[in-house]
Design an enzyme around this catalytic site. Structure first.
Site, PDB file in Angstrom:
ATOM      1  N   LEU A 109       0.875  -1.168   0.000  1.00  0.00           N
ATOM      2  CA  LEU A 109       0.000   0.000   0.000  1.00  0.00           C
ATOM      3  C   LEU A 109       0.911   1.216   0.000  1.00  0.00           C
ATOM      4  CD1 LEU A 109      -2.692  -0.922   2.720  1.00  0.00           C
ATOM      5  CD2 LEU A 109      -2.992  -0.877   0.235  1.00  0.00           C
ATOM      6  N   ASP A 110       0.511   2.262  -0.713  1.00  0.00           N
ATOM      7  CA  ASP A 110       1.297   3.505  -0.719  1.00  0.00           C
ATOM      8  C   ASP A 110       1.416   4.041   0.704  1.00  0.00           C
ATOM      9  OD1 ASP A 110       1.063   3.396  -3.474  1.00  0.00           O
ATOM     10  OD2 ASP A 110      -0.699   4.702  -3.475  1.00  0.00           O
ATOM     11  N   MET A 111       2.436   4.861   0.890  1.00  0.00           N
ATOM     12  CA  MET A 111       2.634   5.454   2.219  1.00  0.00           C
ATOM     13  C   MET A 111       1.373   6.180   2.703  1.00  0.00           C
ATOM     14  SD  MET A 111       5.788   7.542   3.528  1.00  0.00           S
ATOM     15  CE  MET A 111       5.633   9.175   4.160  1.00  0.00           C
ATOM     16  N   THR A 113      -1.726   5.571   1.799  1.00  0.00           N
ATOM     17  CA  THR A 113      -2.935   4.732   1.776  1.00  0.00           C
ATOM     18  C   THR A 113      -3.053   3.984   3.101  1.00  0.00           C
ATOM     19  OG1 THR A 113      -2.802   4.462  -0.619  1.00  0.00           O
ATOM     20  CG2 THR A 113      -4.123   2.846   0.559  1.00  0.00           C
TER      21      THR A 113
END
Ligand code: URA
Length: 243
Positions: A109-111, A113
């Site tokens: 997951l993106d930072m 998200t």
């Protein structure tokens, strides 16, 4: 096709199944008698043994025979990176779960998200969960700028053109103003954000609420729990069939 996989070496299947959490050895023997168990896709007979490298299946789903397999469900907060170690010293998802046994994130997951992320020490399962050919669903709630109408929803559903190619059809609904529920089975970099950008409704907040069959509103941000045996089984079923 049925063939005996009985041999003198290796561990008895009921012992392996019992250790993997399917119940007592007696219960596991009944599963074998009921023809629910296969080794290398051949129905196992009572007395069959499992050798290293053999693939064990229950009800058609591949079962991890890794004895110390553990899988955590983490609710990743924002500002935490999905990596095992960060050269810039930022907090990582690994810092949030027990250090022993060593686990690694399944996908990323993106930072910025939030939401559900699996971490495991079971490399086979991680590979199946992330491999595009298995197409495990991931469901997101996206809070976006503006209020997407039917045309935007349709475009997202049908697939939008991104710089690395068109997206596959997705399940998309709008449960409230400025809110999108998006289910995809690809795992491209920043995919949901880029899809929403492409239709003119940039994401303000992104939360993953489901990975395959696994969802849980009670895991609070920054906390985790171990998956139950049943959940691990459901995950294995979800990856039993490649698309
Ligand atoms: N899509 C995104 O844009 N970001 C994520 O972290 C996951 C899916």
């Amino acid at each position: 096709m049925e063939k005996s996989n009985e041999s003198e070496s290796g561990e008895r299947v009921q012992k392996v199944l019992a250790r993997a959490g399917f119940g007592s050895r007696r219960t596991c023997e009944i599963m074998i008698r009921d023809r629910r168990v296969a080794i290398n896709q051949i129905v196992a007979e009572l007395g069959a043994r499992l050798s290293p490298g053999d693939e064990l299946q229950v009800d058609g789903a591949v079962i991890s025979t890794f004895p110390d397999a553990v899988t955590y469900l983490l609710n990743k907060p924002v500002a935490v990176v999905t990596t095992a170690s960060d050269p810039q010293g930022r907090p990582t998802v690994i810092d949030l779960v027990p250090a022993d046994p060593r686990v690694f994130p399944v996908g990323r997951l993106d930072m910025d998200t939030e939401g559900l992320l699996l971490l495991t020490n079971d490399g086979d399962m991680a590979n199946r969960l992330t491999h595009p050919s298995y197409g495990v669903e991931k469901e997101y709630l996206a809070h976006v700028s503006g209020d997407p109408g039917r045309a935007a929803l349709r475009r997202l559903r049908e697939g939008v053109e991104l710089d690395d190619g068109p997206t596959a059809p997705a399940k998309v609904s709008s449960p409230g103003p400025g809110l999108l529920r998006i289910t995809i089975h690809e795992g491209r970099n920043r995919q949901v954000r880029r899809m929403c950008d492409a239709v003119g409704f940039p994401v303000k907040r992104l939360v993953r609420v489901r990975v395959g069959p696994i969802a849980d509103r009670n895991v609070k941000p920054g906390t985790w729990r171990k998956l139950s045996m049943n959940e691990v089984l459901e995950l294995q079923r979800a990856t039993a069939q490649a698309r």
